[in-house]
Enzyme design. Structure first.
Site, short mmCIF file in Angstrom:
data_model
loop_
_atom_site.label_atom_id
_atom_site.label_comp_id
_atom_site.label_asym_id
_atom_site.label_seq_id
_atom_site.Cartn_x
_atom_site.Cartn_y
_atom_site.Cartn_z
N HIS A 147 -4.76 -0.65 -14.98
CA HIS A 147 -4.00 -0.37 -13.74
C HIS A 147 -3.23 0.94 -13.95
O HIS A 147 -2.01 0.94 -14.07
CB HIS A 147 -3.05 -1.54 -13.46
CG HIS A 147 -2.59 -1.61 -12.04
ND1 HIS A 147 -1.36 -1.12 -11.63
CD2 HIS A 147 -3.19 -2.10 -10.92
CE1 HIS A 147 -1.21 -1.32 -10.34
NE2 HIS A 147 -2.31 -1.91 -9.87
N ASP A 196 -3.53 -9.72 -5.91
CA ASP A 196 -3.85 -8.30 -5.97
C ASP A 196 -5.12 -8.00 -5.17
O ASP A 196 -5.24 -6.95 -4.53
CB ASP A 196 -4.04 -7.85 -7.43
CG ASP A 196 -4.05 -6.34 -7.58
OD1 ASP A 196 -2.95 -5.76 -7.69
OD2 ASP A 196 -5.14 -5.74 -7.56
#
Length: 343
Positions: free
Chosen positions: A55, A243
């Site tokens: 990420h 997410d």
């Protein structure tokens, strides 16, 4: 207070189980008092919380919005169990109100970040415990010396022994255009900052012709078990499932006006039941308004009903994404139109 001293004894004699408090296990640094406010210190380490290396925006690992959600719930439950000595067996993570990411929690790959959870206000009712929690981190100069703190996150966090009732949801019966994009292409072109651990989208989606509604699909494929080194993590919510929903909200905002965005918070987030570790889950995103920010309502739904709902969730213009020309974006998308599929 005695509970602070007892916690220090506890850290020397007890290890958190692998299926509890996955972020805090091996990285929690203990409680302290700051005036009347209880603080819980935690180290987030990109070499231990290895999902961070998948990420990356620019040169830094960012703690995802949905991991911040998880951290808030873990901290609240941990406070109840180890500071207030409350039996948390029946407590569920049910709601966040006015969840706001004011500044990113970020670090260079390979580094770690110390953060503190400040329990500013706690209210215990018959079936709920409500917290006002702030997350702060250190400000450092170019020499890596601490020069102060910064406020990163604020939210009201609600735990309850009773799960909330999910809303009644009817997906509007509009004219939709359907798409199926090769998954590798979808992530390389539209989410290049997300590594394999976050590649959960099925890249199969439908967009209403008036661009007010979006339907997508994802599958977590059990990837959450590999998010933390040496653990088969069981999270309080589903950071990857949530997410996946926010990924689609971001992608929908790009379909509308090509601007890349990042999640920064929402008015009300509710969690209704346990998210499946694997298996197809549907996402419905309803655009409420859009300019530099897109405000939307987001739902995740499996075969047994609604799992999660985010009301008035905001994704904001990102400095890490280039504006794609409408003609180029639409040409790419239109190559992947397909026949309507059954949900």
């Amino acid at each position: 207070m005695d509970s602070v001293n007892n916690f220090q004894d506890w850290t020397q004699n007890t290890f958190l189980h692998t299926d509890q408090y996955p972020h805090l296990r091996n990285k929690v640094q203990g409680f302290s008092l700051q005036g009347e406010t209880v603080s819980l210190k935690l180290n987030i380490d990109s070499s231990y919380h290895i999902y961070l290396k998948d990420h990356v925006f620019g040169t830094d690992c960012f703690v995802p919005a949905t991991m911040i959600i998880e951290l808030l719930f873990e901290a609240a439950l941990f406070y109840c169990e180890y500071y207030r000595k409350i039996d948390v067996k029946e407590l569920k993570a049910v709601e966040l109100l006015d969840f706001s990411i004011l500044r990113a929690l970020a670090m260079t790959p390979g580094d770690s970040l110390d953060m503190e959870f400040l329990f500013k206000q706690i209210t215990k009712r018959d079936s709920t415990i409500e917290f006002k929690i702030e997350i702060i981190s250190n400000r450092v100069n170019k020499l890596n010396a601490i020069i102060g703190t910064r406020l990163n996150v604020t939210s009201q966090v609600i735990l309850s022994t009773v799960s909330p009732q999910p809303p009644k949801l009817r997906i509007p019966d509009l004219a939709y255009t359907y798409y199926q994009v090769p998954k590798d292409q979808y992530y390389s072109e539209d989410f290049p900052s997300l590594g394999p651990l976050f590649q959960s989208s099925c890249a199969r989606f439908a967009v209403s012709e008036d661009k007010t509604c979006f339907i997508g699909e994802y599958d977590c494929l059990g990837k959450e078990k590999n998010f933390i080194l040496g653990q088969e993590s069981t999270f309080v919510t589903s950071p990857l499932g949530n997410d996946s929903c926010l990924q689609y909200a971001v992608f929908f905002s790009r379909i509308i006006n090509q601007i890349g965005r990042l999640p920064i918070g929402g008015k009300k987030l509710q969690f209704y039941k346990t998210h499946p570790l694997s298996g197809k889950v549907k996402v419905f995103v309803e655009c409420v308004s859009i300019d530099d920010d897109m405000v939307s309502n987001i739902y995740s739904i499996d075969s047994t009903g609604i799992i999660f709902c985010a009301n008035e969730f905001v994704v904001r213009k990102s400095p890490y994404h280039k504006l794609v020309e409408r003609e180029v974006f639409d040409k790419m998308l239109n190559k992947h139109k397909t026949k309507p599929f059954n949900w």
